[in-house]
Design an enzyme around this catalytic site. Structure first.
Site, short mmCIF file in Angstrom:
data_model
loop_
_atom_site.label_atom_id
_atom_site.label_comp_id
_atom_site.label_asym_id
_atom_site.label_seq_id
_atom_site.Cartn_x
_atom_site.Cartn_y
_atom_site.Cartn_z
N GLY A 11 0.84 -1.19 0.00
CA GLY A 11 0.00 0.00 0.00
C GLY A 11 0.87 1.24 0.00
N ASP A 86 6.35 -6.48 5.38
CA ASP A 86 5.60 -5.23 5.22
C ASP A 86 5.85 -4.60 3.84
OD1 ASP A 86 8.15 -4.20 5.49
OD2 ASP A 86 7.67 -2.88 7.19
N GLN A 140 1.61 12.40 8.92
CA GLN A 140 1.86 13.46 9.90
C GLN A 140 1.97 12.88 11.32
OE1 GLN A 140 -1.17 16.51 10.07
NE2 GLN A 140 0.27 18.04 10.82
N GLN A 141 1.12 11.91 11.62
CA GLN A 141 1.10 11.33 12.96
C GLN A 141 2.39 10.58 13.28
OE1 GLN A 141 -2.46 8.93 13.18
NE2 GLN A 141 -3.81 10.71 13.04
N ARG A 142 2.96 9.89 12.30
CA ARG A 142 4.16 9.12 12.64
C ARG A 142 5.43 9.97 12.65
NH1 ARG A 142 5.05 4.60 7.95
NH2 ARG A 142 5.62 5.91 6.18
#
Length: 214
Positions: A11, A86, A140-142
């Site tokens: 993804g 992954d 943005q969160q990571r």
């Protein structure tokens, strides 16, 4: 001969591939294979100037993923030890087609074909996808500094490239089941019920694979 489980998650950037791979690895007790990202010395320069640094960036990823898969094959799959990754190495072509000019892409593709012609192929694919807003929020969160420089237009195009890639993969590999997960509707990090549904889907595919080879 029983097929050793080898699951790959794919993804766009920031969609949650590593998080899901880690959770599934812990649940099924499969070896976790994580791609090398932050160790790539060219990546920050790449997002500053894609045209100037694309070939070095893509070659680093290709060589490292090749080495990882080579080790996985000898140390795990050939020893009948299941693996969940992954990434799938064929993702390299998604990025190379998007970032390299024609001359460099032709050179890159020749090297890619040589290196991957006998690489192990996953027997189950999980495809995570989501809207651009969701992807941007997760990036943005990571908080990876170099990822904050990614242009929105690049991410948007990359999402379309992935969709096309997975549709083509499904046609080219009809015997490899694809589990598609909509990241706008499923949050396997915050909600255990969502994760349980994914685990159930993976378990079903694993059972189908096992029964096929009995």
């Amino acid at each position: 001969m029983v097929e050793v489980p080898f699951i790959a998650i794919e993804g766009p950037i920031g969609i949650g591939k590593t998080s899901l791979a880690t959770k599934l690895s812990n649940h099924f007790q499969f070896h976790l294979l994580q791609e090398i990202v932050e160790e790539n010395p060219f990546l920050s320069k790449f997002y500053d100037d894609i045209e100037a640094w694309s070939f070095q960036t893509e070659m680093f990823f290709l060589c490292n993923r090749f080495k990882q898969l080579e080790d996985i094959e000898t140390q795990y799959l050939k020893m009948n030890k299941p693996v969940i990754a992954d990434y799938h190495i064929s993702k390299n072509m998604i990025f190379a087609k998007r970032t390299l000019d024609q001359d460099k892409f032709e050179k890159y593709e020749k090297i890619y074909r040589i290196l991957t012609e006998d690489m192990p192929t996953p027997n189950i694919m999980i495809y995570l996808h989501a809207s651009l807003d969701t992807i941007l929020n997760r990036i943005q969160q990571r908080g990876r500094e170099f990822e904050q420089k990614i242009e929105v237009s690049y991410l948007e195009q990359l999402s379309r490239d992935y969709e096309q890639y997975m549709n083509e993969f499904e046609i080219l590999h009809p015997n490899i089941p694809i589990i598609r997960i909509n990241g706008d509707k499923v949050d396997f990090i915050r909600h255990q019920t969502d994760l349980n549904q994914i685990i159930s889907s993976v378990s079903k595919k694993l059972d189908e694979k096992t029964s096929h080879y009995e």
